[in-house]
Design an enzyme around this catalytic site. Sequence first.
Site: not given
Ligand code: GUN
Length: 291
Positions: A51, A95, A118
């Site tokens: 990211k 996350q 998100d």
């Molecule tokens: N854990 C697995 N996929 C994601 C996601 O798309 N965003 C976040 N914040 N955590 C995750």
Amino acid sequence: MIIDGKKISDIIKQEIAEEVKQIVSSGNRPPHLVAVLVGHDGASETYVAHKIRACEQCGFKSTLLRFESNIDEAELLNAIYGLNKDSEVDGFIVQLPLPDQIDEQKIIEAIDYKKDVDGFHPINVGRMSIGLPCFKSATPAGIMMLLERYNIKTEGKRCAVLGRSNIVGKPVATLMIQKAYPGNSTVTICHSATKDIKDICIDSDIIISAVGIPQFVTADMVKDGAVIIDVGTTRIKDDTRKNGYRLVGDVDFENVKDKCSFITPVPGGVGPMTIVSLMRNTLLAATHAIY
Ligand code: GUN
């Protein structure tokens, strides 16, 4: 045909970078995404690193905010309140998964929905379900972009969604039933209590699998010409790899690929699109295009 999520994600990142150039050349600061990472889970470290790298490629500012895994809930909540108030932060993500002492839902609900890039906050989830402008959850929105860029017909099609998680199964089913393109499908959501998953799949024109079980979708479950979207990302130990593992999806790719019309590989299918959706949401947050 193998759907090239890497290629599509690179194209969209370039499009975003062009928009950022214009924002900056008109005297504004670039979009700023903050990623909150608690602990050192290997998969989470990898996702967050991807990211941050995507932010660089798009010309965004990014900040990685790290906390040790023994952080208590109050301290994490305080960090979130700070990010909510910080006018230099357009969007942020926490996350997942989080350590056991932290109530994940409480954290998600503490995030200002206007910065929830998100798309996990109940306000965004609720707005998405009734078709209002919102931040759509990253993986489902990425899948929609792939269907769109490959011109895949979805109207009136039967779609099986395997898995009912809040971050993939439920929101992707929501998008696939929307009266829109991509969407307008007839969706069946299958989960651990579903009987006859094989029968449901074999009747489906589109299968979106997000169960996290390697080889779950086998060739005998797939109708000729079906569209297969594989959201699985299971790490399998592999000593021949530099990092000691390889990523596998939910689908028996080798035996399914010749039967279907389109299929996403793992890696290089849905994964890169999830990240690009996050970039798009951050751009939308920075330009106040939604809220
Ligand atoms: N854990 C697995 N996929 C994601 C996601 O798309 N965003 C976040 N914040 N955590 C995750």
